[in-house]
Scaffold this active site. Structure first.
Site, PDB file in Angstrom:
ATOM      1  N   GLU A  36      -3.062  -4.307  -3.371  1.00 16.04           N
ATOM      2  CA  GLU A  36      -3.565  -5.137  -4.476  1.00 16.04           C
ATOM      3  C   GLU A  36      -3.482  -4.395  -5.803  1.00 16.04           C
ATOM      4  O   GLU A  36      -3.096  -4.952  -6.835  1.00 16.04           O
ATOM      5  CB  GLU A  36      -5.025  -5.542  -4.224  1.00 16.04           C
ATOM      6  CG  GLU A  36      -5.229  -6.455  -3.028  1.00 16.04           C
ATOM      7  CD  GLU A  36      -5.498  -5.704  -1.723  1.00 16.04           C
ATOM      8  OE1 GLU A  36      -4.905  -4.611  -1.511  1.00 16.04           O
ATOM      9  OE2 GLU A  36      -6.298  -6.213  -0.925  1.00 16.04           O
TER      10      GLU A  36
ATOM     11  N   CYS B 288      -4.209   0.846  -2.480  1.00 14.59           N
ATOM     12  CA  CYS B 288      -4.026  -0.423  -1.773  1.00 14.59           C
ATOM     13  C   CYS B 288      -2.955  -1.283  -2.447  1.00 14.59           C
ATOM     14  O   CYS B 288      -2.681  -1.146  -3.647  1.00 14.59           O
ATOM     15  CB  CYS B 288      -5.328  -1.214  -1.751  1.00 14.59           C
ATOM     16  SG  CYS B 288      -6.663  -0.437  -0.852  1.00 14.59           S
TER      17      CYS B 288
ATOM     18  N   CYS C 267     -10.854  -2.341  -4.768  1.00 18.21           N
ATOM     19  CA  CYS C 267      -9.892  -3.312  -5.314  1.00 18.21           C
ATOM     20  C   CYS C 267     -10.598  -4.494  -5.966  1.00 18.21           C
ATOM     21  O   CYS C 267     -10.143  -5.020  -6.978  1.00 18.21           O
ATOM     22  CB  CYS C 267      -8.947  -3.801  -4.225  1.00 18.21           C
ATOM     23  SG  CYS C 267      -7.677  -2.574  -3.826  1.00 18.21           S
TER      24      CYS C 267
ATOM     25  N   ASN D 255       0.836  -1.206   0.000  1.00 20.35           N
ATOM     26  CA  ASN D 255       0.000   0.000   0.000  1.00 20.35           C
ATOM     27  C   ASN D 255       0.871   1.256   0.000  1.00 20.35           C
ATOM     28  O   ASN D 255       1.967   1.284   0.564  1.00 20.35           O
ATOM     29  CB  ASN D 255      -1.018   0.008   1.155  1.00 20.35           C
ATOM     30  CG  ASN D 255      -0.428  -0.265   2.514  1.00 20.35           C
ATOM     31  OD1 ASN D 255       0.604  -0.912   2.642  1.00 20.35           O
ATOM     32  ND2 ASN D 255      -1.077   0.230   3.539  1.00 20.35           N
ATOM     33  N   ILE D 256       0.354   2.290  -0.661  1.00 25.29           N
ATOM     34  CA  ILE D 256       1.038   3.581  -0.743  1.00 25.29           C
ATOM     35  C   ILE D 256       0.047   4.645  -0.309  1.00 25.29           C
ATOM     36  O   ILE D 256      -0.941   4.915  -1.005  1.00 25.29           O
ATOM     37  CB  ILE D 256       1.527   3.874  -2.175  1.00 25.29           C
ATOM     38  CG1 ILE D 256       2.453   2.755  -2.666  1.00 25.29           C
ATOM     39  CG2 ILE D 256       2.234   5.225  -2.222  1.00 25.29           C
ATOM     40  CD1 ILE D 256       2.931   2.929  -4.106  1.00 25.29           C
ATOM     41  N   GLU D 257       0.290   5.200   0.868  1.00 22.96           N
ATOM     42  CA  GLU D 257      -0.657   6.182   1.408  1.00 22.96           C
ATOM     43  C   GLU D 257      -0.289   7.601   0.969  1.00 22.96           C
ATOM     44  O   GLU D 257       0.786   7.844   0.406  1.00 22.96           O
ATOM     45  CB  GLU D 257      -0.700   6.060   2.939  1.00 22.96           C
ATOM     46  CG  GLU D 257      -1.188   4.677   3.350  1.00 22.96           C
ATOM     47  CD  GLU D 257      -1.488   4.543   4.825  1.00 22.96           C
ATOM     48  OE1 GLU D 257      -0.980   5.348   5.627  1.00 22.96           O
ATOM     49  OE2 GLU D 257      -2.245   3.607   5.172  1.00 22.96           O
TER      50      GLU D 257
ATOM     51  N   CYS E 279     -10.583  -4.582  -0.496  1.00 20.08           N
ATOM     52  CA  CYS E 279     -11.704  -3.654  -0.319  1.00 20.08           C
ATOM     53  C   CYS E 279     -12.567  -3.632  -1.584  1.00 20.08           C
ATOM     54  O   CYS E 279     -12.192  -4.194  -2.622  1.00 20.08           O
ATOM     55  CB  CYS E 279     -11.187  -2.256  -0.004  1.00 20.08           C
ATOM     56  SG  CYS E 279     -10.483  -1.395  -1.432  1.00 20.08           S
TER      57      CYS E 279
HETATM   58  N1  THU Z   1      -5.212  -1.652   2.517  1.00 23.46           N
HETATM   59  C1  THU Z   1      -4.630  -2.395   1.529  1.00 23.46           C
HETATM   60  O1  THU Z   1      -3.580  -2.034   0.993  1.00 23.46           O
HETATM   61  N2  THU Z   1      -5.260  -3.539   1.147  1.00 23.46           N
HETATM   62  C2  THU Z   1      -6.369  -4.051   1.738  1.00 23.46           C
HETATM   63  O2  THU Z   1      -6.853  -5.104   1.341  1.00 23.46           O
HETATM   64  C3  THU Z   1      -6.978  -3.342   2.860  1.00 23.46           C
HETATM   65  C4  THU Z   1      -6.474  -1.968   3.120  1.00 23.46           C
HETATM   66  C5  THU Z   1      -4.493  -0.450   3.000  1.00 23.46           C
HETATM   67  C6  THU Z   1      -5.087   0.865   2.637  1.00 23.46           C
HETATM   68  C7  THU Z   1      -4.550   1.753   3.734  1.00 23.46           C
HETATM   69  O3  THU Z   1      -3.252   2.204   3.395  1.00 23.46           O
HETATM   70  C8  THU Z   1      -4.433   0.847   4.936  1.00 23.46           C
HETATM   71  O4  THU Z   1      -4.448  -0.486   4.402  1.00 23.46           O
HETATM   72  C9  THU Z   1      -5.544   0.997   5.948  1.00 23.46           C
HETATM   73  O5  THU Z   1      -6.783   0.814   5.378  1.00 23.46           O
END
Ligand code: THU
Length: 136
Positions: free
Chosen positions: A57, A55, A91, A44-46, A88
């Site tokens: 995925e 996300c 995704c 994940n890259i926020e 989610c």
């Molecule tokens: N996140 C993912 O990368 N994949 C998932 O299946 C669930 C959520 C990440 C998004 C965000 O950066 C962090 O998890 C919290 O939701």
């Protein structure tokens, strides 16, 4: 124990180490298995504008598509949780674009795993969208 997806899970766990998650501090890794046999990982890259977060995925799939892949067999998702997490809603739609019947392998760092099919998590993903447009 089923060992079929061990490699893929390991790739997801490794991918997770690259997570950029300073806001949630929730690191997620993903790894997609292509029909060709290749595996692409992502994390994940926020973003400070939270809604722009991507996300793990979608990063894994994007990386694979950028390398010319379009046919996928399975995706593993790894996080440090009690119960395995699943992709989610956004995704699920993104994954279904290429593989509506993708196998979803959800794994925790402590070794629990759950395997299910995307078609159960998101049935009928393209219904009613671009109804009269012929897609490639
Ligand atoms: N996140 C993912 O990368 N994949 C998932 O299946 C669930 C959520 C990440 C998004 C965000 O950066 C962090 O998890 C919290 O939701």
């Amino acid at each position: 124990m089923d060992t079929q997806f061990d490699n893929l899970i390991q790739s997801a766990i490794k991918g997770r180490l690259k997570a950029y998650a300073p806001y949630s501090r929730f690191a997620v890794g993903a790894a997609v298995q292509c029909k060709s046999g290749a595996i692409f990982a992502g994390s994940n890259i926020e973003n400070i504008s939270y809604g722009l977060t991507i996300c793990a995925e979608r990063i894994a799939i994007g990386s694979a598509v950028a390398a010319g892949e379009r046919e996928f067999v399975a995706i593993a998702v790894a996080a440090d949780t009690i119960e395995p997490i699943v992709p989610c809603g956004a995704c699920r739609q993104f994954l279904a674009e290429f593989s509506p019947d993708l196998i979803i392998v959800s794994a925790t760092l402590r070794g629990d795993r759950k395997i299910e099919n995307l078609s159960r998590l998101l049935p009928d993903p393209k219904r009613g969208i671009l109804k009269n447009v012929h897609t490639l």
